[in-house]
Design a protein around this motif. Structure first.
Motif, PDB file in Angstrom:
ATOM      1  N   SER A 302       5.963  -1.431  -2.445  1.00  0.00           N
ATOM      2  CA  SER A 302       7.305  -1.751  -2.937  1.00  0.00           C
ATOM      3  C   SER A 302       8.325  -0.817  -2.297  1.00  0.00           C
ATOM      4  O   SER A 302       8.003   0.324  -1.942  1.00  0.00           O
ATOM      5  CB  SER A 302       7.351  -1.617  -4.464  1.00  0.00           C
ATOM      6  OG  SER A 302       7.136  -0.270  -4.843  1.00  0.00           O
ATOM      7  N   PRO A 303       9.581  -1.263  -2.114  1.00  0.00           N
ATOM      8  CA  PRO A 303      10.593  -0.406  -1.470  1.00  0.00           C
ATOM      9  C   PRO A 303      10.814   0.909  -2.203  1.00  0.00           C
ATOM     10  O   PRO A 303      11.133   1.921  -1.583  1.00  0.00           O
ATOM     11  CB  PRO A 303      11.853  -1.280  -1.496  1.00  0.00           C
ATOM     12  CG  PRO A 303      11.341  -2.691  -1.575  1.00  0.00           C
ATOM     13  CD  PRO A 303      10.091  -2.618  -2.389  1.00  0.00           C
ATOM     14  N   SER A 304      10.652   0.920  -3.534  1.00  0.00           N
ATOM     15  CA  SER A 304      10.886   2.149  -4.278  1.00  0.00           C
ATOM     16  C   SER A 304       9.791   3.190  -4.038  1.00  0.00           C
ATOM     17  O   SER A 304      10.043   4.392  -4.122  1.00  0.00           O
ATOM     18  CB  SER A 304      10.966   1.841  -5.775  1.00  0.00           C
ATOM     19  OG  SER A 304       9.754   1.235  -6.222  1.00  0.00           O
ATOM     20  N   ASN A 306       7.104   2.816  -1.247  1.00  0.00           N
ATOM     21  CA  ASN A 306       6.966   2.880   0.217  1.00  0.00           C
ATOM     22  C   ASN A 306       5.852   3.855   0.627  1.00  0.00           C
ATOM     23  O   ASN A 306       6.071   4.820   1.349  1.00  0.00           O
ATOM     24  CB  ASN A 306       8.290   3.277   0.861  1.00  0.00           C
ATOM     25  CG  ASN A 306       8.287   3.028   2.366  1.00  0.00           C
ATOM     26  OD1 ASN A 306       7.524   2.189   2.858  1.00  0.00           O
ATOM     27  ND2 ASN A 306       9.108   3.753   3.095  1.00  0.00           N
ATOM     28  N   HIS A 364       3.439  -8.658   1.636  1.00  0.00           N
ATOM     29  CA  HIS A 364       4.143  -7.373   1.652  1.00  0.00           C
ATOM     30  C   HIS A 364       3.711  -6.488   2.821  1.00  0.00           C
ATOM     31  O   HIS A 364       4.256  -5.394   2.995  1.00  0.00           O
ATOM     32  CB  HIS A 364       3.885  -6.614   0.344  1.00  0.00           C
ATOM     33  CG  HIS A 364       4.201  -7.404  -0.889  1.00  0.00           C
ATOM     34  ND1 HIS A 364       5.486  -7.525  -1.392  1.00  0.00           N
ATOM     35  CD2 HIS A 364       3.395  -8.128  -1.711  1.00  0.00           C
ATOM     36  CE1 HIS A 364       5.456  -8.280  -2.482  1.00  0.00           C
ATOM     37  NE2 HIS A 364       4.205  -8.650  -2.704  1.00  0.00           N
TER      38      HIS A 364
END
Length: 429
Positions: A302-304, A306, A364
């Motif tokens: 997830s981007p949060s 990474n 992803h």
């Protein structure tokens, strides 16, 4: 029986269970130690108690008060640390892993021993009597006081262990290894090396009398032996409709019975063989056990967060469970007793086990070459380990999908060449 053991298992995993047992043990120990002290002679010079460290009335009271008060404070601190770790793990690794922390025996034992030490000292403290008291003769339970000192020393060692254990429990390697062990356990349960003789594979039957679920929740456990015994005793054939891990509604069918006119008669007994709960469990649920490993990888990408390294680690660990499943024969789904089919249930196919990491992690992974290469390696491992030709084709198809997805993202030519070369080498190897 599975249902009984499943119910006890859910109790054992409750955070309060071990502390409650420790408190009960502290009560018994305190009463027993004081009873022995009352039986021993009161003369401190007696050889029976010469080996004890004898402290006066005031000293014993002060010592027990210090031990009890400090242990209660440390227990509160340990509980606060545990709650903090659970909150961090829930937000970082997913709420479904929180139960693994709650069921951790190390945390439960530490809290239970610290609280039980407080209870023990409190119960012993109330038995000390001095000459100024209006009750009985002066009494100091020397043996019980010495035991309290030994418990305090043991608690200090336990606190050191707790600090190490709580720090180790939030490491990614520890989390991944824990969910991998649970996955391997349930895979071994459903995919044995040799299928038992009483299990065969059959197709579903049409019709049948339906027994509704009667409640809402997830199927978390099934007592297959008890279902088989009921079917044999009543001379019927029973089919379990949902799989373990499926969500059911009150009006949805839970089991089907042949002949169908026996369904209403057997409804109560058959429902008691199926445990429906508010949350899924990895004990019998292959999909949930695998999902816990896969979820670590998805959350890591997830981007949060990474963190592609954690995702690669999770992919490598889930490979161990999938490789075992695809290397075994297909599990049976029908129980045969004396040549008569008695019970049928749906199983999780190896195709579904193989699909999960690619379907959930693949979308992803296109932005992380290392994760993409790990998925390609996973497909190669599955192809090498599988005894099912359809699964080998399925693994190759997943690699093609990963490549198409990666190309659609317009990667750098160097990254694309690297991935294509890796695919070529793994396919040739």
């Amino acid at each position: 029986m599975d249902k009984l053991s499943g119910s006890w298992r859910r109790v054992f995993e409750k955070f309060w269970f071990v502390p409650a047992v420790c408190v009960l043990a502290a009560v018994v120990l305190a009463q027993s130690a004081v009873a022995v002290d009352r039986w021993l002679p009161e003369d401190l010079d007696s050889p029976w108690i010469a080996w004890l460290y004898a402290v006066g009335i005031d000293g014993s009271r002060s010592m027990l008060s210090a031990i009890g008060g400090s242990m209660l404070g440390v227990a509160a601190t340990a509980f606060s640390i545990t709650i903090s770790v659970i909150a961090t793990a829930s937000s970082t690794y997913g709420p479904r892993l929180v139960r693994n922390f709650m069921a951790d025996r190390g945390n439960q034992v530490v809290l239970g021993v610290l609280v039980s030490t407080f209870i023990y000292t409190l119960l012993v403290l109330r038995t000390i009597r001095s000459a100024s008291d209006d009750l009985a003769q002066p009494f100091v339970p020397h043996l019980a006081v010495n035991l309290a000192v030994l418990m305090a020393v043991a608690d200090v060692a336990l606190i050191v262990y707790f600090i190490h254990h709580i720090a180790d429990s939030v490491q990614v390697d520890t989390l991944v290894h824990g969910v991998r062990r649970r996955l391997l356990h349930v895979i071994e349960r459903w995919h044995p090396e040799e299928v038992p003789e009483e299990l065969v594979r059959t197709a579903g039957r049409p019709g049948g009398g339906e027994v509704p679920a009667g409640g809402t929740g997830y199927v978390v456990g099934v007592d297959y032996e008890r279902l088989r015994d009921h079917a044999e005793a009543c001379d019927v054939f029973v089919e379990l409709v949902p799989r373990v891990g499926d969500h059911v509604l009150p009006a949805e069918p839970l089991v089907r019975v042949w002949p169908e006119h026996r369904a209403e008669e057997l409804a109560g007994r058959l429902r008691r063989c199926v445990q429906v709960g508010d949350s899924r469990s990895a004990h019998q649920d292959v999909r949930f056990a695998e999902q816990q490993v896969v979820e670590l990888a998805v959350r890591a990408l997830s981007p949060s967060t990474n963190d592609p390294y954690t995702a690669v680690n999770a992919i490598e660990e889930v490979a161990s469970g999938i490789a075992v499943a695809v290397s075994r024969p297909l599990p049976g789904n029908t129980v045969v007793v004396d040549g008569v089919h008695r019970l049928r249930y749906r199983t999780v196919g190896v195709e579904e086990v193989v699909d999960m990491p690619f379907d959930q992690i693949g979308p992803h992974a296109t932005g992380h070459v290392s994760v993409l290469l790990a998925l390609v390696d996973l497909a190669a491992r599955i192809e090498a380990a599988s005894v099912h030709p359809s699964v080998r084709r399925q693994a190759r198809e997943h690699v093609d999908v990963l490549l198409d997805r990666f190309r659609d993202g317009a990667p750098h030519p160097r990254d694309l060449a690297r991935v294509e070369e890796h695919v070529r080498l793994r396919s040739a190897g």
